[in-house]
Design an enzyme around this catalytic site. Structure first.
Site, PDB file in Angstrom:
ATOM      1  CD1 TRP A 280      -2.036  -2.537   2.211  1.00  0.00           C
ATOM      2  CD2 TRP A 280      -2.735  -1.234   0.439  1.00  0.00           C
ATOM      3  NE1 TRP A 280      -3.304  -2.909   1.609  1.00  0.00           N
ATOM      4  CE2 TRP A 280      -3.799  -1.673   0.123  1.00  0.00           C
ATOM      5  CE3 TRP A 280      -3.017  -0.447  -0.944  1.00  0.00           C
ATOM      6  CZ2 TRP A 280      -4.530  -2.712  -0.680  1.00  0.00           C
ATOM      7  CZ3 TRP A 280      -4.331  -0.924  -2.232  1.00  0.00           C
ATOM      8  CH2 TRP A 280      -5.043  -2.163  -2.143  1.00  0.00           C
TER       9      TRP A 280
ATOM     10  CG  ASP B  42      -3.936   3.988   4.485  1.00  0.00           C
ATOM     11  OD1 ASP B  42      -4.167   3.886   4.980  1.00  0.00           O
ATOM     12  OD2 ASP B  42      -2.787   2.925   3.265  1.00  0.00           O
TER      13      ASP B  42
ATOM     14  CE  LYS C 139      -8.588  -2.782   5.117  1.00  0.00           C
ATOM     15  NZ  LYS C 139      -8.129  -3.528   3.902  1.00  0.00           N
TER      16      LYS C 139
HETATM   17  C1  LIG Z   1      -3.526  -0.185   4.400  1.00  0.00           C
HETATM   18  C2  LIG Z   1      -4.350   0.229   3.352  1.00  0.00           C
HETATM   19  N1  LIG Z   1      -4.004   1.193   2.589  1.00  0.00           N
HETATM   20  C3  LIG Z   1      -5.148   1.911   0.889  1.00  0.00           C
HETATM   21  C4  LIG Z   1      -6.025   0.652   0.810  1.00  0.00           C
HETATM   22  C5  LIG Z   1      -7.191   1.233   0.486  1.00  0.00           C
HETATM   23  O1  LIG Z   1      -8.344   0.771   0.824  1.00  0.00           O
HETATM   24  P1  LIG Z   1      -9.526   0.991  -0.533  1.00  0.00           P
HETATM   25  O2  LIG Z   1     -10.199  -0.043  -1.033  1.00  0.00           O
HETATM   26  O3  LIG Z   1     -10.587   1.751  -0.091  1.00  0.00           O
HETATM   27  O4  LIG Z   1      -9.260   2.070  -2.004  1.00  0.00           O
HETATM   28  C6  LIG Z   1      -6.069  -0.023   1.729  1.00  0.00           C
HETATM   29  C7  LIG Z   1      -7.052  -1.628   1.221  1.00  0.00           C
HETATM   30  O5  LIG Z   1      -7.210  -3.051   2.042  1.00  0.00           O
HETATM   31  C8  LIG Z   1      -5.603  -0.818   2.324  1.00  0.00           C
HETATM   32  O6  LIG Z   1      -5.126  -1.966   3.671  1.00  0.00           O
END
Ligand SMILES: Cc1ncc(COP(=O)(O)O)c(C=O)c1O
Length: 366
Positions: free
Chosen positions: A105, A175, A199
């Site tokens: 991520w 994040d 989550k």
């Molecule tokens: C740490 C993290 N950042 C970003 C995301 C991306 O999230 P989204 O699918 O809401 O765009 C996720 C998705 O699992 C994640 O776990």
């Protein structure tokens, strides 16, 4: 039927607190006092004002959000925040932004930020297969950078900072999608925090952004309206139609956290107990289960491990699913097993998985 519910170890969307789902079910046809379903009410109605105010109030109370911070409810997922952070805080900054990359991520966040300005990756765990986070001494935050971005919990690899980073003069951007509301979080140490709800906070469809008001002025004046934090802040997240139902469920989930769990410290204690059960089973297996994360970087939310062969992993997953322990497959990019233990996973779910791990190991270890 609640009796049909299995233990869902999925990484998100994922298990939600039963009391929140039951309340939503009870009130689905008629939100008390409104004569309509929450799916039917206007976002300009007093009923929705009460919901969004309560959702914000719950977050302020649970996280101790200080004055001078805005809480926004946006769409586009945490993924859009990879871009919005850079559009608002880097594009006009005339200085680089620093990124600590501890997993996939974080990599994605870097890729979007690079479109807007200079990015320095100040720590990268890729060479170690993203199995650890840096020690505090390995980082030297630069107060002159536009900001320092990190991912508090990398959901795919299952590595987590044991504590939030200390700003040490830098503007921290985090994040925290996959450990948001799982433990106390020092909001005041951060310039901006963001988390997709799906989550620990609610269903997919809403993303929470908590931002220091002083940072809002760093954005260039010509940003597209929907990409500009200022517009969302000025309009209390209602510049356009917000995800009403997702915000409503977020309110119910945070009600549960406040009133039934008793806050984030209590939640953290329970989460530590749950994860501790699985890590103890890994450590006691004499190498049959191989945890991905280094011991000091283990995630309390996503426990990731491999087994001696892919065939054993397939057997493990199939037998676990037959017992009602489901969605344990590791992310398609890494394989193996990933047990996500978000807030709503009861202790009994972690215990049932631990028992199965012990039994499976006894049957199959050489
Ligand atoms: C740490 C993290 N950042 C970003 C995301 C991306 O999230 P989204 O699918 O809401 O765009 C996720 C998705 O699992 C994640 O776990």
């Amino acid at each position: 039927m609640t009796s049909d519910r299995i233990f869902n170890f999925g990484a998100g969307p994922c298990t939600l607190p039963l009391p929140a789902l039951q309340k939503a079910q009870r009130d689905l046809l008629c939100l008390p006092g409104s004569g309509m379903s929450v799916l039917e009410i206007s976002h300009r109605s007093p009923a929705f004002d009460a919901i969004i105010d309560k959702a914000q109030d719950n977050l302020r109370s649970l996280l101790g959000v200080p004055a001078g911070y805005k809480i926004l409810f946006l769409q586009g997922g945490a993924t859009l925040q990879f871009s919005m952070v850079a559009l608002n805080l880097l594009r006009a900054a005339d200085k680089p932004a620093d990124y600590v990359v501890t997993g996939v991520w974080g990599e994605k966040a870097v890729k979007e930020a690079q479109r807007e300005g200079e990015v320095r990756v100040v720590w990268n765990g890729k060479a170690g297969s993203y199995s650890s986070v840096p020690q505090p001494a390995e980082l030297a935050p630069d107060a002159q950078a536009a900001y320092l971005h990190y991912t508090s919990n990398e959901t795919i690899q299952g590595v987590q900072f044991p504590q939030a980073l200390q700003p040490r003069g830098a503007t921290l951007v985090c994040d925290c999608s996959s450990d948001f509301l799982s433990r106390p979080l020092p909001v005041a140490d951060h310039g901006l925090l963001y988390a997709g709800a799906q989550k620990n906070a609610g269903p997919a469809g809403v993303t929470i952004v908590i931002v220091r008001e002083a940072l809002l002025e760093r954005a260039p004046q010509d940003l597209h309206t929907m990409l500009d934090y200022r517009i969302h802040a000025q309009n209390n997240s209602m510049y356009n139609t917000p995800p009403v139902f997702a915000i409503y469920l977020l309110q119910l989930v945070t009600d549960w956290l406040r009133n039934e769990i008793g806050g984030l410290q209590k939640m953290a204690e329970l989460n530590t107990r749950k994860a501790g059960l699985l890590y103890a089973a890994i450590d006691a297996s004499a190498g049959f289960y191989r945890g991905h994360a280094r011991a000091d970087s283990r995630s309390q939310m996503n426990v990731t491990f491999r087994m001696p062969s892919e065939q054993l992993e397939r057997d493990f997953l199939a037998q676990a699913a037959a017992r009602g322990l489901q969605s344990l497959e590791g992310h398609r990019s890494v394989g193996g097993v990933r047990a996500s233990l978000y807030n709503a996973m009861p202790l009994a779910g972690a215990q049932a998985l631990r028992d199965f791990m012990v039994e499976f190991c006894a049957q199959h270890a050489q």
